[in-house]
Design a protein around this motif. Structure first.
Motif, PDB file in Angstrom:
ATOM      1  N   HIS A 128       0.387  23.581  12.743  1.00 45.74           N
ATOM      2  CA  HIS A 128       1.078  23.794  14.018  1.00 45.74           C
ATOM      3  C   HIS A 128       2.593  23.959  13.849  1.00 45.74           C
ATOM      4  CE1 HIS A 128      -2.711  23.381  16.035  1.00 45.74           C
ATOM      5  NE2 HIS A 128      -2.960  22.352  15.239  1.00 45.74           N
ATOM      6  N   CYS A 144      -2.090  29.277  20.613  1.00 44.79           N
ATOM      7  CA  CYS A 144      -2.773  28.348  19.710  1.00 44.79           C
ATOM      8  C   CYS A 144      -3.615  27.369  20.520  1.00 44.79           C
ATOM      9  CB  CYS A 144      -1.736  27.599  18.880  1.00 44.79           C
ATOM     10  SG  CYS A 144      -2.448  26.474  17.668  1.00 44.79           S
ATOM     11  N   CYS A 198      -3.581  24.349  20.369  1.00 41.39           N
ATOM     12  CA  CYS A 198      -2.832  23.135  20.697  1.00 41.39           C
ATOM     13  C   CYS A 198      -2.010  23.310  21.978  1.00 41.39           C
ATOM     14  CB  CYS A 198      -1.909  22.753  19.546  1.00 41.39           C
ATOM     15  SG  CYS A 198      -0.490  23.848  19.349  1.00 41.39           S
ATOM     16  N   CYS A 213       1.657  29.315  16.260  1.00 39.38           N
ATOM     17  CA  CYS A 213       1.569  28.316  15.183  1.00 39.38           C
ATOM     18  C   CYS A 213       1.047  28.991  13.912  1.00 39.38           C
ATOM     19  CB  CYS A 213       0.596  27.203  15.558  1.00 39.38           C
ATOM     20  SG  CYS A 213       1.136  26.187  16.937  1.00 39.38           S
TER      21      CYS A 213
HETATM   22 ZN   LIG Z   1      -0.789  24.976  17.401  1.00 46.74          ZN
END
Ligand SMILES: [Zn+2]
Length: 411
Positions: free
Chosen positions: A251, A261, A263, A268
């Motif tokens: 990340h 991403c 996340c 990332c």
């Molecule tokens: Zn990420």
């Protein structure tokens, strides 16, 4: 307050425990050694080694065998080895495509190992725990009934709070704040301590102790799959961070113009080097999974330009990210696991050029990049190493009559 004599006693007890630990650590990491080799490696005197080994033999943690004379002068030195089946741990892994179990004896002896395919996608905690417990029961049923693991550790592809055994975030499984350690402990019914840890941290530990990073004290391990994980070892110790969440190199922001991403961020590193990036570059659906990855690698091996170009572009981003990490960490060795190990034969030159271009010369000339030697089992074997740690740190705790070991271990 201690009297003077008690202080001396206390100090010599501390020294004794540290010396036992030094011997067990050498035997665990290097395998059977002669008494002479133990003297050389620990710096202890011959008589101290003899006494400490006597204790370890009495505690049934090590055995001594007469040496075979190899034509060298002097008295042959007996060979000391750990009693692998007298101290065993249970290692488990929740990987993206599979679940795995191993029963491992002291010295890293693999006594049982099994991996079963798991369909990708979200799974409930109940299902995973039930499947792992069943795998563990099955593995134990093939070992002698009296052989009882003293500790269990589980590797999981996610961000883990080690102290609580809670998986904070595992996007592959769809888990947020899931009490894996507690639930798995109940389901196993072994009444022994359980460690939960991130799979890449454990992959790093295994490669450091028994794989491609042996002999290097500063190591970066990175594992490519759908997500990209990292495990970092600095001066022989894992770099965990405050909450144990460090090393999430997948990340690192590398491309603000890149893809979203999992996340919640954008661009990332894993969106450029993860499985999805490779598949989409090669013209496959992002979620094509293992079969699609196998197809791309097969096409590349057959020389198909689209597949080769997709792999090479992924290799370029791999080199960019590694260059930054090498500048930050100044590692001796970078070990590539998972997808990265599979594409490495196609991109080793591209990765090397990326490091030449992006890494500082001083750090670049000290680092080598190598594929994992433990392969898919690195996190599983790392889980075993984690479970062994208390035994290695303080083997004196184990030098009690057999049968009391289990109750001590769970105390
Ligand atoms: Zn990420």
């Amino acid at each position: 307050m201690f009297t003077g004599r008690d202080e001396v006693g206390q100090r010599s007890e501390t020294v004794r425990r540290a010396n036992l630990s030094a011997i067990v650590r050498e035997l665990h990491l290097r395998g059977p050694l002669s008494r002479s080799e133990l003297v050389a490696r620990t710096g202890l005197t011959r008589s101290a080694i003899r006494a400490l080994i006597g204790e370890l033999v009495a505690g049934e943690l090590v055995a001594e065998e007469p040496a075979i004379r190899l034509g060298t002068p002097g008295r042959p030195s007996p060979v000391v080895r750990l009693e692998a089946t007298n101290a065993v741990v249970l290692a488990l892994e929740i990987a993206i495509d599979s679940l795995a179990v191993a029963i491992v004896g002291a010295g890293g002896v693999i006594l049982e190992r099994r991996r079963v395919d798991r369909p990708r996608g979200h799974s409930t905690l109940d299902d995973i725990v039930a499947d792992l417990a069943e795998l563990a029961r099955d593995a134990r049923s093939r070992r002698p009934a009296a052989e009882r693991p003293f500790r269990v550790a589980v590797a999981v592809a996610g961000i883990v709070s080690r102290a609580s055994g809670i998986v904070r975030f595992a996007p592959n499984l769809g888990w947020v704040d899931v009490p894996l350690g507690a639930r798995l402990g109940e389901a196993l019914g072994l009444d022994i301590p359980i460690d939960v840890a991130n799979e890449s941290d454990l992959g790093a530990l295994a490669e450091f102790r028994r794989g491609a990073a042996r002999g290097a004290d500063d190591v970066l391990y990175t594992h490519g799959e759908v997500g990209v994980g990292g495990g970092i070892i600095v001066d022989g110790r894992p770099l965990d961070g405050v909450g144990g969440y460090g090393g999430e190199i997948g990340h690192m922001p590398v491309n603000p113009a890149g893809r979203a991403c999992r996340c919640g961020s954008t661009g990332c590193w894993e969106t450029e080097v993860g499985e999805g990036a490779l598949l989409s570059r090669a013209g496959y659906p992002l979620d094509g999974g293992r079969a699609a990855v196998d197809a791309v690698l097969g096409e590349a091996a057959a020389g198909r330009p689209e597949a080769l170009a997709a792999i090479e572009q992924t290799g370029t981003w791999l080199g960019i990210g590694l260059a930054g990490l090498v500048n930050i960490l100044n590692p001796r060795r970078v070990v590539l696991g998972g997808l990265f190990a599979r594409i490495f034969p196609f991109v080793d030159d591209i990765v090397a050029r990326g490091l030449d271009r992006g890494a500082l010369v001083a750090s670049r000339e000290l680092v080598s990049v190598v594929p994992s030697t433990l392969g898919v089992d690195a996190p599983l074997l790392g889980a075993a190493e984690l479970a062994f740690e208390p035994l290695i740190v303080d083997p004196a705790t184990w030098l009690v009559p057999r049968g009391a070991v289990a109750s001590l271990a769970s105390a």
